[in-house]
Design a protein around this motif. Structure first.
Motif, PDB file in Angstrom:
ATOM      1  N   LEU A  74      32.126 -20.622   5.207  1.00  0.00           N
ATOM      2  CA  LEU A  74      31.165 -19.526   5.389  1.00  0.00           C
ATOM      3  C   LEU A  74      31.878 -18.250   5.832  1.00  0.00           C
ATOM      4  N   MET A  75      32.798 -18.387   6.769  1.00  0.00           N
ATOM      5  CA  MET A  75      33.529 -17.231   7.275  1.00  0.00           C
ATOM      6  C   MET A  75      34.379 -16.598   6.179  1.00  0.00           C
ATOM      7  N   ALA A  76      35.097 -17.413   5.419  1.00  0.00           N
ATOM      8  CA  ALA A  76      35.971 -16.893   4.372  1.00  0.00           C
ATOM      9  C   ALA A  76      35.174 -16.163   3.298  1.00  0.00           C
ATOM     10  N   GLN A  77      33.985 -16.656   2.988  1.00  0.00           N
ATOM     11  CA  GLN A  77      33.149 -15.996   1.990  1.00  0.00           C
ATOM     12  C   GLN A  77      32.759 -14.587   2.447  1.00  0.00           C
ATOM     13  N   VAL A  78      32.356 -14.472   3.712  1.00  0.00           N
ATOM     14  CA  VAL A  78      31.974 -13.166   4.251  1.00  0.00           C
ATOM     15  C   VAL A  78      33.186 -12.242   4.328  1.00  0.00           C
ATOM     16  N   LEU A  79      34.291 -12.736   4.828  1.00  0.00           N
ATOM     17  CA  LEU A  79      35.475 -11.893   4.998  1.00  0.00           C
ATOM     18  C   LEU A  79      36.042 -11.421   3.665  1.00  0.00           C
ATOM     19  N   SER A  80      36.101 -12.298   2.675  1.00  0.00           N
ATOM     20  CA  SER A  80      36.651 -11.887   1.389  1.00  0.00           C
ATOM     21  C   SER A  80      35.787 -10.808   0.755  1.00  0.00           C
ATOM     22  N   GLY A  81      34.453 -10.941   0.875  1.00  0.00           N
ATOM     23  CA  GLY A  81      33.562  -9.905   0.355  1.00  0.00           C
ATOM     24  C   GLY A  81      33.739  -8.588   1.096  1.00  0.00           C
ATOM     25  N   PHE A  82      33.861  -8.663   2.417  1.00  0.00           N
ATOM     26  CA  PHE A  82      34.023  -7.438   3.203  1.00  0.00           C
ATOM     27  C   PHE A  82      35.344  -6.750   2.882  1.00  0.00           C
ATOM     28  N   ILE A  83      36.423  -7.509   2.770  1.00  0.00           N
ATOM     29  CA  ILE A  83      37.727  -6.899   2.507  1.00  0.00           C
ATOM     30  C   ILE A  83      37.727  -6.202   1.143  1.00  0.00           C
ATOM     31  N   GLU A  84      37.067  -6.800   0.158  1.00  0.00           N
ATOM     32  CA  GLU A  84      36.938  -6.126  -1.135  1.00  0.00           C
ATOM     33  C   GLU A  84      36.178  -4.808  -0.979  1.00  0.00           C
ATOM     34  N   GLN A  85      35.083  -4.830  -0.187  1.00  0.00           N
ATOM     35  CA  GLN A  85      34.342  -3.601   0.076  1.00  0.00           C
ATOM     36  C   GLN A  85      35.214  -2.565   0.769  1.00  0.00           C
ATOM     37  N   LEU A  86      35.955  -3.001   1.771  1.00  0.00           N
ATOM     38  CA  LEU A  86      36.778  -2.092   2.554  1.00  0.00           C
ATOM     39  C   LEU A  86      37.835  -1.427   1.680  1.00  0.00           C
ATOM     40  N   ILE A  87      38.481  -2.205   0.830  1.00  0.00           N
ATOM     41  CA  ILE A  87      39.477  -1.640  -0.074  1.00  0.00           C
ATOM     42  C   ILE A  87      38.839  -0.574  -0.957  1.00  0.00           C
ATOM     43  N   ASP A  88      37.645  -0.853  -1.456  1.00  0.00           N
ATOM     44  CA  ASP A  88      36.935   0.106  -2.295  1.00  0.00           C
ATOM     45  C   ASP A  88      36.584   1.366  -1.505  1.00  0.00           C
ATOM     46  N   TRP A  89      36.104   1.204  -0.261  1.00  0.00           N
ATOM     47  CA  TRP A  89      35.753   2.351   0.579  1.00  0.00           C
ATOM     48  C   TRP A  89      36.959   3.237   0.865  1.00  0.00           C
ATOM     49  N   LEU A  90      38.150   2.624   0.877  1.00  0.00           N
ATOM     50  CA  LEU A  90      39.368   3.365   1.198  1.00  0.00           C
ATOM     51  C   LEU A  90      40.137   3.775  -0.061  1.00  0.00           C
ATOM     52  N   GLY A  91      39.427   3.900  -1.161  1.00  0.00           N
ATOM     53  CA  GLY A  91      40.014   4.454  -2.368  1.00  0.00           C
ATOM     54  C   GLY A  91      40.701   3.482  -3.283  1.00  0.00           C
ATOM     55  N   GLY A  92      40.588   2.197  -3.002  1.00  0.00           N
ATOM     56  CA  GLY A  92      41.243   1.198  -3.823  1.00  0.00           C
ATOM     57  C   GLY A  92      42.605   0.817  -3.271  1.00  0.00           C
ATOM     58  N   GLU A  93      43.149  -0.259  -3.813  1.00  0.00           N
ATOM     59  CA  GLU A  93      44.436  -0.739  -3.321  1.00  0.00           C
ATOM     60  C   GLU A  93      45.568   0.088  -3.891  1.00  0.00           C
ATOM     61  N   ALA A  94      46.572   0.352  -3.072  1.00  0.00           N
ATOM     62  CA  ALA A  94      47.736   1.131  -3.468  1.00  0.00           C
ATOM     63  C   ALA A  94      48.882   0.212  -3.844  1.00  0.00           C
ATOM     64  N   ASP A  95      49.754   0.713  -4.688  1.00  0.00           N
ATOM     65  CA  ASP A  95      51.005   0.039  -4.963  1.00  0.00           C
ATOM     66  C   ASP A  95      51.807   0.016  -3.676  1.00  0.00           C
ATOM     67  N   PRO A  96      52.229  -1.157  -3.185  1.00  0.00           N
ATOM     68  CA  PRO A  96      52.939  -1.197  -1.899  1.00  0.00           C
ATOM     69  C   PRO A  96      54.216  -0.376  -1.890  1.00  0.00           C
ATOM     70  N   ALA A  97      54.765  -0.096  -3.083  1.00  0.00           N
ATOM     71  CA  ALA A  97      55.996   0.702  -3.129  1.00  0.00           C
ATOM     72  C   ALA A  97      55.719   2.195  -3.127  1.00  0.00           C
ATOM     73  N   ALA A  98      54.438   2.563  -3.333  1.00  0.00           N
ATOM     74  CA  ALA A  98      54.082   3.977  -3.410  1.00  0.00           C
ATOM     75  C   ALA A  98      53.514   4.455  -2.080  1.00  0.00           C
ATOM     76  N   PRO A  99      53.774   5.709  -1.689  1.00  0.00           N
ATOM     77  CA  PRO A  99      53.209   6.228  -0.441  1.00  0.00           C
ATOM     78  C   PRO A  99      51.719   6.421  -0.547  1.00  0.00           C
ATOM     79  N   THR A 100      50.996   6.237   0.585  1.00  0.00           N
ATOM     80  CA  THR A 100      49.553   6.489   0.601  1.00  0.00           C
ATOM     81  C   THR A 100      49.291   7.953   0.825  1.00  0.00           C
ATOM     82  N   SER A 101      48.129   8.378   0.419  1.00  0.00           N
ATOM     83  CA  SER A 101      47.769   9.790   0.554  1.00  0.00           C
ATOM     84  C   SER A 101      47.259  10.075   1.945  1.00  0.00           C
TER      85      SER A 101
END
Length: 309
Positions: free
Chosen positions: A282-309
């Protein structure tokens, strides 16, 4: 079982090791108590405790691993006091100041003698491995402890390519915008009652507040001076509350009462392993959904080798 703090990592090995092979790999590094001469030791333990049979649990692609970190507590002040006393005796007997090299050797001798007498402290650290999303999260308060846990997993598997989860927009910039402009906030997101604001130039320290209205005039006044949010309490509707840090760490996680009630109502036949797996799923289901939302709210995932804006 419910996680409190999470450090998030992107896993770059896209083909997960088979569960049976993972179990074997972890068994080779199972926990053994710290020896009298060791300062600390890490090893894998069964997530379900003494009633469990497995070192790794998997439910719907979510894996749960647990390690135990045990260390001997030897206060630096105790070592320092003993070293000073012994050094003074040597200096008086030999009629000369003790060179730095000899003082360091004396310190090592004191540590070696005192370590077996020191008390031990143990800490459980959980690892959540989302094999479908190629995400690993470590449940502990300290980034250093999280890196220790990943080092043990890397040692157990022989290889582990992970980097801290990166997003396109700096979390501090997004959190500041959410504070300044209510209309900018995602629909499912509500502000909590904690905030930490840092001076952009680092000249004026940190401004912290707890238990206040984050939309109030006081916070807006501090923001107007040019500070940016480094920590922000958030509520995600009907799911959980947390404090988001500017390094994307999730702290002070609290899950919604409805979710905890749902977990409590599940039949487990008083089986601790089944209870663990039910709560974890139950916890993993909620957390995985939230983390996907959070990534979207923060502009999407960045290439780890590229600098963030």
């Amino acid at each position: 079982m419910w996680f409190k703090h999470l450090h998030l990592y992107r896993l770059h090995d896209t083909t997960p090791i088979a569960l049976e092979a993972l179990e074997t790999a972890l068994e080779a590094f199972a926990f053994r108590p710290v020896s009298p001469s060791e300062g600390k030791r890490l090893g894998w333990q069964r997530p379900a405790g003494r009633h469990g049979q497995q070192l790794a649990h998997e439910i719907q692609g979510h894996r749960l691993l647990s390690l135990l970190r045990q260390e001997r507590l030897l206060p630096a002040s105790v070592v320092r006091e003993e070293v000073e006393e012994r050094a003074a005796e040597r200096e008086a007997a030999e009629g000369r100041p003790l060179p730095r090299r000899e003082r360091q050797a004396l310190k090592e001798q004191v540590v070696e003698e005192f370590l077996p007498q020191a008390f031990t402290r143990s800490q459980r650290i959980d690892i959540w491995w989302d094999t479908r999303r190629h995400l690993i999260a470590v449940n502990c308060a300290s980034r250093a402890r999280a890196e220790d846990a990943l080092d043990l997993l890397r040692q157990s598997l022989g290889s582990l390519k992970v980097t801290p989860l990166a997003v396109r927009q700096l979390p501090s910039r997004s959190m500041t915008t959410w504070l300044e402009d209510a209309a900018s906030r995602p629909e499912a997101l509500r502000l909590g009652d904690q905030v930490e604001l840092k001076d952009a130039n680092g000249d004026e320290g940190v401004w912290r507040a707890r238990g206040i209205d984050l939309d109030g005039d006081e916070v807006q006044s501090v923001l107007a001076s040019g500070r940016q949010a480094s920590r922000l309490a958030l509520d995600v509707e009907d799911q959980l509350s947390l404090v988001l840090h500017d390094d994307l760490t999730l702290k002070s996680l609290r899950f919604a009462d409805a979710l905890l009630d749902e977990a409590a109502q599940q039949e487990d036949d008083d089986d601790p392993t089944l209870r663990l797996e039910t709560d974890f799923a139950l916890m993993a289901q909620v957390l995985s959904g939230f983390i996907e939302q959070l990534i979207d709210w923060l502009g999407g995932e960045a290439d780890p080798a590229a600098p963030t804006s």
